[in-house]
Design a protein around this motif. Sequence first.
Motif, PDB file in Angstrom:
ATOM      1  N   ILE A   8      -1.442  -4.569   2.865  1.00  8.88           N
ATOM      2  CA  ILE A   8      -0.983  -3.748   3.986  1.00  8.88           C
ATOM      3  C   ILE A   8       0.187  -4.469   4.640  1.00  8.88           C
ATOM      4  O   ILE A   8       0.053  -5.617   5.070  1.00  8.88           O
ATOM      5  N   GLU A   9       1.329  -3.817   4.707  1.00  5.10           N
ATOM      6  CA  GLU A   9       2.503  -4.436   5.329  1.00  5.10           C
ATOM      7  C   GLU A   9       2.318  -4.518   6.839  1.00  5.10           C
ATOM      8  O   GLU A   9       1.985  -3.527   7.479  1.00  5.10           O
ATOM      9  N   MET A  10       2.546  -5.707   7.390  1.00  6.78           N
ATOM     10  CA  MET A  10       2.439  -5.912   8.835  1.00  6.78           C
ATOM     11  C   MET A  10       3.779  -6.423   9.358  1.00  6.78           C
ATOM     12  O   MET A  10       4.670  -6.758   8.584  1.00  6.78           O
TER      13      MET A  10
ATOM     14  N   LYS B 102      -5.197   8.813   1.318  1.00  7.82           N
ATOM     15  CA  LYS B 102      -5.347  10.252   1.585  1.00  7.82           C
ATOM     16  C   LYS B 102      -3.981  10.901   1.810  1.00  7.82           C
ATOM     17  O   LYS B 102      -3.688  11.966   1.263  1.00  7.82           O
ATOM     18  N   GLN B 103      -3.132  10.253   2.605  1.00  9.52           N
ATOM     19  CA  GLN B 103      -1.806  10.814   2.879  1.00  9.52           C
ATOM     20  C   GLN B 103      -1.011  10.975   1.584  1.00  9.52           C
ATOM     21  O   GLN B 103      -0.248  11.932   1.421  1.00  9.52           O
TER      22      GLN B 103
ATOM     23  N   LYS C 119       4.397   1.749  12.490  1.00  8.59           N
ATOM     24  CA  LYS C 119       5.233   0.722  11.877  1.00  8.59           C
ATOM     25  C   LYS C 119       5.923   1.252  10.612  1.00  8.59           C
ATOM     26  O   LYS C 119       7.129   1.039  10.418  1.00  8.59           O
ATOM     27  N   GLN C 120       5.183   1.954   9.769  1.00 14.69           N
ATOM     28  CA  GLN C 120       5.779   2.485   8.543  1.00 14.69           C
ATOM     29  C   GLN C 120       6.933   3.427   8.858  1.00 14.69           C
ATOM     30  O   GLN C 120       7.934   3.465   8.149  1.00 14.69           O
TER      31      GLN C 120
ATOM     32  N   TYR D 181      -6.803   5.891   4.815  1.00 14.24           N
ATOM     33  CA  TYR D 181      -5.863   6.842   5.422  1.00 14.24           C
ATOM     34  C   TYR D 181      -4.610   6.988   4.556  1.00 14.24           C
ATOM     35  O   TYR D 181      -4.188   8.095   4.227  1.00 14.24           O
ATOM     36  N   GLU D 182      -4.006   5.868   4.181  1.00 14.94           N
ATOM     37  CA  GLU D 182      -2.754   5.928   3.418  1.00 14.94           C
ATOM     38  C   GLU D 182      -2.967   6.571   2.048  1.00 14.94           C
ATOM     39  O   GLU D 182      -2.133   7.357   1.586  1.00 14.94           O
TER      40      GLU D 182
ATOM     41  N   ARG E  15      -2.215  11.466  -1.425  1.00 19.75           N
ATOM     42  CA  ARG E  15      -2.744  12.555  -2.246  1.00 19.75           C
ATOM     43  C   ARG E  15      -2.396  13.908  -1.640  1.00 19.75           C
ATOM     44  O   ARG E  15      -2.075  14.852  -2.354  1.00 19.75           O
ATOM     45  N   HIS E  16      -2.508  14.008  -0.317  1.00 17.34           N
ATOM     46  CA  HIS E  16      -2.256  15.280   0.388  1.00 17.34           C
ATOM     47  C   HIS E  16      -1.319  15.033   1.538  1.00 17.34           C
ATOM     48  O   HIS E  16      -1.760  14.944   2.684  1.00 17.34           O
TER      49      HIS E  16
ATOM     50  N   ILE F 233      -7.133   1.758   7.227  1.00 17.03           N
ATOM     51  CA  ILE F 233      -5.709   1.984   6.938  1.00 17.03           C
ATOM     52  C   ILE F 233      -5.526   2.358   5.463  1.00 17.03           C
ATOM     53  O   ILE F 233      -4.780   3.283   5.137  1.00 17.03           O
TER      54      ILE F 233
ATOM     55  N   TYR G  30      -0.372   1.047  12.170  1.00 20.56           N
ATOM     56  CA  TYR G  30       0.179   0.949  10.817  1.00 20.56           C
ATOM     57  C   TYR G  30       1.182   2.078  10.564  1.00 20.56           C
ATOM     58  O   TYR G  30       2.313   1.842  10.129  1.00 20.56           O
TER      59      TYR G  30
ATOM     60  N   ILE H 290      -4.976   2.358  12.227  1.00 20.73           N
ATOM     61  CA  ILE H 290      -4.254   3.357  11.441  1.00 20.73           C
ATOM     62  C   ILE H 290      -2.989   3.802  12.191  1.00 20.73           C
ATOM     63  O   ILE H 290      -1.911   3.921  11.605  1.00 20.73           O
TER      64      ILE H 290
ATOM     65  N   GLU I 167     -10.151  13.970   5.834  1.00 16.12           N
ATOM     66  CA  GLU I 167     -10.584  14.970   4.862  1.00 16.12           C
ATOM     67  C   GLU I 167     -11.734  15.803   5.440  1.00 16.12           C
ATOM     68  O   GLU I 167     -11.844  16.990   5.193  1.00 16.12           O
TER      69      GLU I 167
ATOM     70  N   LEU J 102       0.826  -1.216   0.000  1.00  9.25           N
ATOM     71  CA  LEU J 102       0.000   0.000   0.000  1.00  9.25           C
ATOM     72  C   LEU J 102       0.859   1.265   0.000  1.00  9.25           C
ATOM     73  O   LEU J 102       0.574   2.228  -0.723  1.00  9.25           O
ATOM     74  N   ALA J 103       1.935   1.243   0.785  1.00  7.95           N
ATOM     75  CA  ALA J 103       2.770   2.439   0.933  1.00  7.95           C
ATOM     76  C   ALA J 103       3.499   2.796  -0.357  1.00  7.95           C
ATOM     77  O   ALA J 103       3.993   3.914  -0.502  1.00  7.95           O
TER      78      ALA J 103
ATOM     79  N   ALA K 122      -0.790  -8.271  14.734  1.00 11.41           N
ATOM     80  CA  ALA K 122      -0.321  -8.156  13.343  1.00 11.41           C
ATOM     81  C   ALA K 122       0.801  -7.128  13.222  1.00 11.41           C
ATOM     82  O   ALA K 122       1.729  -7.298  12.425  1.00 11.41           O
ATOM     83  N   PHE K 123       0.737  -6.047  14.005  1.00 18.97           N
ATOM     84  CA  PHE K 123       1.745  -4.994  13.889  1.00 18.97           C
ATOM     85  C   PHE K 123       2.886  -5.171  14.899  1.00 18.97           C
ATOM     86  O   PHE K 123       3.652  -4.241  15.147  1.00 18.97           O
TER      87      PHE K 123
END
Lengths: 247, 247
Positions: A220-222, A242-243, B242-243, A239-240, A245-246, A236, B239, B236, B223, A186-187, B122-123
């Motif tokens: 989604i990476e876990m 959206k992040q 973790k990222q 959210y990702e 895009r903005h 998730i 996640y 979220i 948003e 996803l990232a 998971a995380f």
Amino acid sequence: MEITSLQNAQVKKWARLKQKKYREAEGRFLIEGMHLVEEAGKAGLLTHILCTKETVPPCPDIPCTHVTRAILDKITGSVSGSDIAAICRFPDRSDENASRWILLDRIQDPGNLGTIIRSAYAFGYDTILLSEGCADPYNEKVIRSTQGALFHLCIRSCSLPDAVNDLKQHGVPIYATALHKDSIPLAQLSVPDTFAVLFGNEGQGVSEELLAMSDATLFIEMERFESLNVAVAAGITLYEMKQKRHP
Amino acid sequence: MEITSLQNAQVKKWARLKQKKYREAEGRFLIEGMHLVEEAGKAGLLTHILCTKETVPPCPDIPCTHVTRAILDKITGSVSGSDIAAICRFPDRSDENASRWILLDRIQDPGNLGTIIRSAYAFGYDTILLSEGCADPYNEKVIRSTQGALFHLCIRSCSLPDAVNDLKQHGVPIYATALHKDSIPLAQLSVPDTFAVLFGNEGQGVSEELLAMSDATLFIEMERFESLNVAVAAGITLYEMKQKRHP
């Protein structure tokens, strides 16, 4: 006007709205609790308010009938002892100008469906398409989980394969979510302005047919290789995206 | 051995494990369904398996009693018609070597608590501290929502203010999540190796007392300014943290 008898014919008619077939026949659905009644009022969906004599209803222009708490419990089928409920018309929103879509393939749990609708609204989506086999969005548990978000969105049931074909003909990329390790993390996705994102059934994920029609699958990476609750995975993902895009 | 009578004394004893006081008195809890029994087996928690004669239990070393489906329904209180259930001992895990903690302040909904535990596993988290007022983690709805993740984690109830004081004395920063616009956007946080993250009650969020003790509050950028379901917000947050540690 006040109704005090549990046997009143109108009380029985309102109580029937707990069932999907009566909601569809009458074009009305039922909500319960002050927060939801206020939200439905803002969205212009209220047709009739039912509350105890001691309660001040939020929209003075809407017809209101005083009822006992026992009648409210009977109508709503709940034991939470709400002092207000209301009858609403279905939102009549168009997705003509939509640029981002959420597609839900057989999301069966009402809590999951409602929670995804709530997140969709928070992350700026306006249109949600539901496959056959999704929970009914006007089920009381779904409505409660949305916290009223569904009053503001275009939510419609359709054939998802037909909808996906239609979107693809208009050049809209379709991203499916999956647990496959060979999907795109996803990232790492570049998120375009216009797209549709597809979430699948609690146990089985997105159907093979819809996966095959998708332009890419995301995962989604876990830290541990596990699965997530679908409403969490959707949150998730939204959210990702959206992040990205903005940022 | 086979039991066929719903009135059997042992059946009544197993069925009592649906109640927290009997779980605590006997140091045992109850699970239902093949997936959970397999997961509890992997975690070494099974003490006794109950299944129908037609079912092949997953762990041959564990004592097994054959029962009817009606007895399974009575014991588990469910109507899902499972053909296997089991009695488990509580996990006995220490948080001595933990470096990251999840703290939950009055998460009341069993589905939300279970979903957060599932995401935590998971995380990559190993320790979850629960305040008074959280749902009981060995409630059957919580266990089902965790999909077995709680068998592998250290989950304990405690005074959260005491736990926060203790963590702070060891130099562990505490991040609370909140809707305040003056909090740090989650995406801008620098995530250290060791920290604790705190999620609060469905309606009220994190208590004022705990907010005041926290080193920073985080919020999730949306948003539209809305709130999210707490299990989605937790997903979220875990996640994104973790990222940031392993982009």
